[in-house]
Design a protein around this motif. Structure first.
Motif, PDB file in Angstrom:
ATOM      1  N   ARG A 249     -53.380 -10.247  34.619  1.00 29.80           N
ATOM      2  CA  ARG A 249     -52.536 -10.508  35.794  1.00 29.80           C
ATOM      3  C   ARG A 249     -52.465 -12.004  36.095  1.00 29.80           C
ATOM      4  O   ARG A 249     -51.382 -12.538  36.411  1.00 29.80           O
ATOM      5  CB  ARG A 249     -53.092  -9.752  36.998  1.00 29.80           C
ATOM      6  N   ILE A 250     -53.586 -12.691  36.015  1.00 33.96           N
ATOM      7  CA  ILE A 250     -53.590 -14.140  36.240  1.00 33.96           C
ATOM      8  C   ILE A 250     -52.758 -14.851  35.172  1.00 33.96           C
ATOM      9  O   ILE A 250     -52.023 -15.797  35.457  1.00 33.96           O
ATOM     10  CB  ILE A 250     -55.039 -14.670  36.269  1.00 33.96           C
ATOM     11  N   LEU A 251     -52.890 -14.375  33.933  1.00 37.15           N
ATOM     12  CA  LEU A 251     -52.121 -14.983  32.839  1.00 37.15           C
ATOM     13  C   LEU A 251     -50.621 -14.897  33.099  1.00 37.15           C
ATOM     14  O   LEU A 251     -49.894 -15.888  32.956  1.00 37.15           O
ATOM     15  CB  LEU A 251     -52.472 -14.277  31.527  1.00 37.15           C
ATOM     16  N   VAL A 252     -50.158 -13.733  33.511  1.00 40.31           N
ATOM     17  CA  VAL A 252     -48.722 -13.543  33.727  1.00 40.31           C
ATOM     18  C   VAL A 252     -48.254 -14.220  35.004  1.00 40.31           C
ATOM     19  O   VAL A 252     -47.172 -14.817  35.052  1.00 40.31           O
ATOM     20  CB  VAL A 252     -48.398 -12.030  33.755  1.00 40.31           C
ATOM     21  N   ARG A 253     -49.056 -14.174  36.056  1.00 35.42           N
ATOM     22  CA  ARG A 253     -48.622 -14.685  37.356  1.00 35.42           C
ATOM     23  C   ARG A 253     -48.756 -16.200  37.479  1.00 35.42           C
ATOM     24  O   ARG A 253     -47.862 -16.870  38.034  1.00 35.42           O
ATOM     25  CB  ARG A 253     -49.440 -14.021  38.456  1.00 35.42           C
ATOM     26  N   ASP A 254     -49.843 -16.779  36.973  1.00 35.67           N
ATOM     27  CA  ASP A 254     -50.149 -18.184  37.249  1.00 35.67           C
ATOM     28  C   ASP A 254     -49.990 -19.114  36.048  1.00 35.67           C
ATOM     29  O   ASP A 254     -49.911 -20.330  36.241  1.00 35.67           O
ATOM     30  CB  ASP A 254     -51.585 -18.311  37.776  1.00 35.67           C
ATOM     31  N   ILE A 255     -49.987 -18.576  34.845  1.00 37.70           N
ATOM     32  CA  ILE A 255     -50.013 -19.448  33.662  1.00 37.70           C
ATOM     33  C   ILE A 255     -48.680 -19.459  32.943  1.00 37.70           C
ATOM     34  O   ILE A 255     -48.145 -20.526  32.619  1.00 37.70           O
ATOM     35  CB  ILE A 255     -51.150 -19.020  32.715  1.00 37.70           C
ATOM     36  N   VAL A 256     -48.133 -18.299  32.683  1.00 41.30           N
ATOM     37  CA  VAL A 256     -46.877 -18.220  31.937  1.00 41.30           C
ATOM     38  C   VAL A 256     -45.740 -18.741  32.791  1.00 41.30           C
ATOM     39  O   VAL A 256     -45.523 -18.255  33.905  1.00 41.30           O
ATOM     40  CB  VAL A 256     -46.606 -16.764  31.490  1.00 41.30           C
ATOM     41  N   ARG A 257     -45.020 -19.733  32.271  1.00 42.91           N
ATOM     42  CA  ARG A 257     -43.889 -20.320  32.990  1.00 42.91           C
ATOM     43  C   ARG A 257     -42.549 -19.985  32.353  1.00 42.91           C
ATOM     44  O   ARG A 257     -41.511 -20.137  32.981  1.00 42.91           O
ATOM     45  CB  ARG A 257     -44.054 -21.852  33.056  1.00 42.91           C
ATOM     46  N   ASP A 258     -42.570 -19.539  31.118  1.00 36.51           N
ATOM     47  CA  ASP A 258     -41.319 -19.183  30.451  1.00 36.51           C
ATOM     48  C   ASP A 258     -40.761 -17.900  31.067  1.00 36.51           C
ATOM     49  O   ASP A 258     -41.488 -16.908  31.217  1.00 36.51           O
ATOM     50  CB  ASP A 258     -41.562 -18.979  28.955  1.00 36.51           C
ATOM     51  N   PRO A 259     -39.477 -17.873  31.474  1.00 41.13           N
ATOM     52  CA  PRO A 259     -38.917 -16.678  32.137  1.00 41.13           C
ATOM     53  C   PRO A 259     -38.987 -15.430  31.265  1.00 41.13           C
ATOM     54  O   PRO A 259     -39.313 -14.343  31.764  1.00 41.13           O
ATOM     55  CB  PRO A 259     -37.467 -17.079  32.431  1.00 41.13           C
ATOM     56  N   PHE A 260     -38.695 -15.574  29.962  1.00 45.26           N
ATOM     57  CA  PHE A 260     -38.707 -14.391  29.105  1.00 45.26           C
ATOM     58  C   PHE A 260     -40.121 -13.846  28.933  1.00 45.26           C
ATOM     59  O   PHE A 260     -40.350 -12.632  29.041  1.00 45.26           O
ATOM     60  CB  PHE A 260     -38.107 -14.732  27.734  1.00 45.26           C
ATOM     61  N   LEU A 261     -41.091 -14.736  28.678  1.00 46.65           N
ATOM     62  CA  LEU A 261     -42.478 -14.276  28.537  1.00 46.65           C
ATOM     63  C   LEU A 261     -42.998 -13.704  29.852  1.00 46.65           C
ATOM     64  O   LEU A 261     -43.780 -12.749  29.855  1.00 46.65           O
ATOM     65  CB  LEU A 261     -43.361 -15.429  28.073  1.00 46.65           C
ATOM     66  N   GLY A 262     -42.575 -14.290  30.982  1.00 50.86           N
ATOM     67  CA  GLY A 262     -42.980 -13.731  32.275  1.00 50.86           C
ATOM     68  C   GLY A 262     -42.447 -12.331  32.467  1.00 50.86           C
ATOM     69  O   GLY A 262     -43.151 -11.444  32.977  1.00 50.86           O
ATOM     70  N   LEU A 263     -41.198 -12.094  32.075  1.00 51.29           N
ATOM     71  CA  LEU A 263     -40.616 -10.755  32.167  1.00 51.29           C
ATOM     72  C   LEU A 263     -41.351  -9.780  31.251  1.00 51.29           C
ATOM     73  O   LEU A 263     -41.646  -8.635  31.623  1.00 51.29           O
ATOM     74  CB  LEU A 263     -39.141 -10.830  31.791  1.00 51.29           C
ATOM     75  N   LEU A 264     -41.670 -10.236  30.045  1.00 44.67           N
ATOM     76  CA  LEU A 264     -42.397  -9.402  29.092  1.00 44.67           C
ATOM     77  C   LEU A 264     -43.772  -9.030  29.642  1.00 44.67           C
ATOM     78  O   LEU A 264     -44.210  -7.876  29.546  1.00 44.67           O
ATOM     79  CB  LEU A 264     -42.530 -10.158  27.768  1.00 44.67           C
ATOM     80  N   GLY A 265     -44.462 -10.008  30.230  1.00 52.94           N
ATOM     81  CA  GLY A 265     -45.788  -9.734  30.774  1.00 52.94           C
ATOM     82  C   GLY A 265     -45.755  -8.841  31.993  1.00 52.94           C
ATOM     83  O   GLY A 265     -46.610  -7.958  32.167  1.00 52.94           O
ATOM     84  N   LYS A 266     -44.735  -9.047  32.848  1.00 52.69           N
ATOM     85  CA  LYS A 266     -44.654  -8.287  34.099  1.00 52.69           C
ATOM     86  C   LYS A 266     -44.402  -6.808  33.853  1.00 52.69           C
ATOM     87  O   LYS A 266     -44.974  -5.949  34.554  1.00 52.69           O
ATOM     88  CB  LYS A 266     -43.545  -8.887  34.972  1.00 52.69           C
ATOM     89  N   PHE A 267     -43.555  -6.498  32.884  1.00 55.48           N
ATOM     90  CA  PHE A 267     -43.162  -5.104  32.695  1.00 55.48           C
ATOM     91  C   PHE A 267     -43.886  -4.410  31.538  1.00 55.48           C
ATOM     92  O   PHE A 267     -43.754  -3.191  31.402  1.00 55.48           O
ATOM     93  CB  PHE A 267     -41.645  -5.018  32.466  1.00 55.48           C
ATOM     94  N   PHE A 268     -44.634  -5.142  30.719  1.00 57.40           N
ATOM     95  CA  PHE A 268     -45.313  -4.509  29.597  1.00 57.40           C
ATOM     96  C   PHE A 268     -46.811  -4.824  29.562  1.00 57.40           C
ATOM     97  O   PHE A 268     -47.638  -3.907  29.486  1.00 57.40           O
ATOM     98  CB  PHE A 268     -44.668  -4.951  28.271  1.00 57.40           C
ATOM     99  N   ILE A 269     -47.180  -6.119  29.633  1.00 57.98           N
ATOM    100  CA  ILE A 269     -48.580  -6.501  29.468  1.00 57.98           C
ATOM    101  C   ILE A 269     -49.423  -6.039  30.656  1.00 57.98           C
ATOM    102  O   ILE A 269     -50.481  -5.397  30.477  1.00 57.98           O
ATOM    103  CB  ILE A 269     -48.708  -8.019  29.268  1.00 57.98           C
ATOM    104  N   VAL A 270     -48.984  -6.361  31.867  1.00 60.86           N
ATOM    105  CA  VAL A 270     -49.772  -5.975  33.060  1.00 60.86           C
ATOM    106  C   VAL A 270     -49.856  -4.462  33.216  1.00 60.86           C
ATOM    107  O   VAL A 270     -50.950  -3.927  33.471  1.00 60.86           O
ATOM    108  CB  VAL A 270     -49.175  -6.647  34.314  1.00 60.86           C
ATOM    109  N   PRO A 271     -48.751  -3.696  33.083  1.00 58.71           N
ATOM    110  CA  PRO A 271     -48.904  -2.235  33.154  1.00 58.71           C
ATOM    111  C   PRO A 271     -49.831  -1.667  32.075  1.00 58.71           C
ATOM    112  O   PRO A 271     -50.607  -0.748  32.356  1.00 58.71           O
ATOM    113  CB  PRO A 271     -47.467  -1.721  32.969  1.00 58.71           C
ATOM    114  N   ALA A 272     -49.768  -2.216  30.860  1.00 60.02           N
ATOM    115  CA  ALA A 272     -50.669  -1.739  29.805  1.00 60.02           C
ATOM    116  C   ALA A 272     -52.117  -2.048  30.151  1.00 60.02           C
ATOM    117  O   ALA A 272     -53.014  -1.211  29.923  1.00 60.02           O
ATOM    118  CB  ALA A 272     -50.291  -2.381  28.469  1.00 60.02           C
TER     119      ALA A 272
END
Length: 426
Positions: free
Chosen positions: A113-136
């Motif tokens: 969650r910290i990786l997706v919310r605070d570290i990733v700045r790329d919009p596409f990677l943020g979308l990927l993390g929000k809808f796939f990485i964090v739920p997984a």
């Protein structure tokens, strides 16, 4: 849902009444507090080590800055490590570690969650993390990831003669998106590197396009290999694309090949001012696989198919350098001593800061004996393009006017003689 809730209640009640569970809860709290304490001590030191001087732009400095981005992960990673060590101790004593294993998975979820919310700045990677990485990660923390994965794998989506399960489609979307994002990033890095190299603009553009094709071609092959798709199964698709190129995509193929020829021959490249036989004129600002973009002096962009550069006549004002010749026509009165005019005008125009003496100094020529005056023209060379006869031509016209006035030379205007036959009326 009621059944799952009952199972969760029984599990929680068992943990609350078990001494082993209480000891595991205590170890989780100790691991968390220890991770917070260590991270507070370590983070300032790591920040100093990973923060180079602002003017330092070396590869090592950039690598240090990149690693420093991940400093917010120090606390959850330390908590995960301490919990893993405590899990080994608990399992050796009580032969049970379900509670502390759950806590370890929760710390892993917090790290995601910290990786997706605070570290990733790329919009596409943020979308990927929000809808796939964090739920997984959340499903993994709850211990439901294998169950959900099996349900997704059992759900088959038919697509004609082909069929895919939902798990495969999700994996394909995640892996494919990340690989092609990595390809896009690699392409931008290679383009930046090639732009800094000393080479002809046409060669540079060709190198950039070749690198782009190679990178995305390799990314496609890697994706097919990871997902277990045989390249031989794409033969039918390749045949269909070939038929499409033969019929409906002729222009696209022609423009693509024309673009490659333009880059190889270098007859027109980015930065050149060109004028096509159809009247389109402007500076080339961008060349793609399909078309070339011209920017006019009034800021408009003209999209010209690459094929037009091969099949029509093109005037390139910048092909042999930046110097271009222009001329300014003017007239003087018939009472003027025309032998003095060339020296006066040439000397005046030569004083303009943009007018060149090489390849040729300003040259004033007698053009014609006109109806109203004697016609001259002064030719001059400058660096750059006269934007629609509004830049250098206008300034030289001012110089010609002032030079003629200063020397008492009259600029003629049309005269008409009226002849009246017979007597004038009273």
């Amino acid at each position: 849902m009621i059944g799952y809730a009952n199972e969760g209640w029984e599990l929680a009640k068992g943990w609350l009444l078990s001494p082993a569970a209480w000891s595991q809860f205590a170890l989780l709290i100790v691991a968390y507090l220890l991770a917070v304490y260590v991270s507070r001590k370590v983070n300032p030191v790591l920040t100093r080590l990973l923060t180079p001087e602002a003017e330092n732009q070396s590869v090592f400095a950039k690598a240090r800055r990149f690693v420093a981005i991940f400093l917010p992960l120090v606390m959850p990673v330390l908590a995960f490590a301490f919990t893993a060590a405590g899990e080994g101790v608990v399992r050796s004593i009580f032969d049970s570690g379900a509670v502390i294993a759950f806590g370890k998975r929760v710390f892993l979820f917090l790290a995601a969650r910290i990786l997706v919310r605070d570290i990733v700045r790329d919009p596409f990677l943020g979308l990927l993390g929000k809808f796939f990485i964090v739920p997984a990660a959340a499903l993994y923390a709850l211990g439901m990831l294998p169950f959900v994965a099996s349900k997704l794998e059992e759900t088959v989506v038919p697509l004609g003669n082909l069929s895919f399960n939902l798990l495969w489609l999700i994996q394909f979307a995640v892996v494919g998106g990340f690989i092609f994002w990595l390809g896009q990033w690699s392409n931008s890095q290679s383009s930046t590197y090639l732009d800094k190299q000393e080479m002809r603009p046409a060669t540079k553009q060709l190198a950039v396009k070749a690198a782009e094709i190679a990178i995305f071609g390799f990314a496609f092959l890697v994706l097919m290999n990871i997902m277990g798709i045989s390249l031989t199964s794409l033969a039918v698709l390749g045949g269909a694309v070939g038929v499409g190129l033969g019929f409906g995509l002729q222009k696209i193929a022609s423009n693509f090949i024309s673009g490659v020829i333009l880059l190889l021959e270098g007859q027109a490249t980015v930065g050149d001012y060109v004028e096509l036989d159809g009247g389109e004129a402007g500076t080339i600002v961008k060349m793609t696989a399909r078309a070339t973009f011209l920017e006019t002096f009034d800021g408009r962009w003209i999209v010209v198919p690459n094929e037009d550069f091969i099949t029509t006549r093109v005037t390139n004002y910048s092909d042999q350098g930046s110097a271009n010749r222009y001329e300014v026509p003017f007239s003087v009165h018939y009472d003027t001593d025309i032998n003095k005019v060339p020296d006066i005008i040439e000397a005046a125009v030569s004083k303009h800061p943009a007018v060149l003496q090489d390849p040729e100094a300003p040259d004033c020529e007698l053009r014609a004996l006109g109806d109203s005056g004697i016609e001259f023209a002064v030719e001059f060379w400058v660096n750059g393009i006269d934007d629609g006869k509004n830049k250098f031509t206008s300034e030289v016209l001012f110089i010609v006017w002032n030079a003629l006035k200063d020397n008492g030379i009259e600029i003629p205007y049309p005269h008409r003689v009226l002849e009246i036959k017979g007597k004038l009326p009273q």
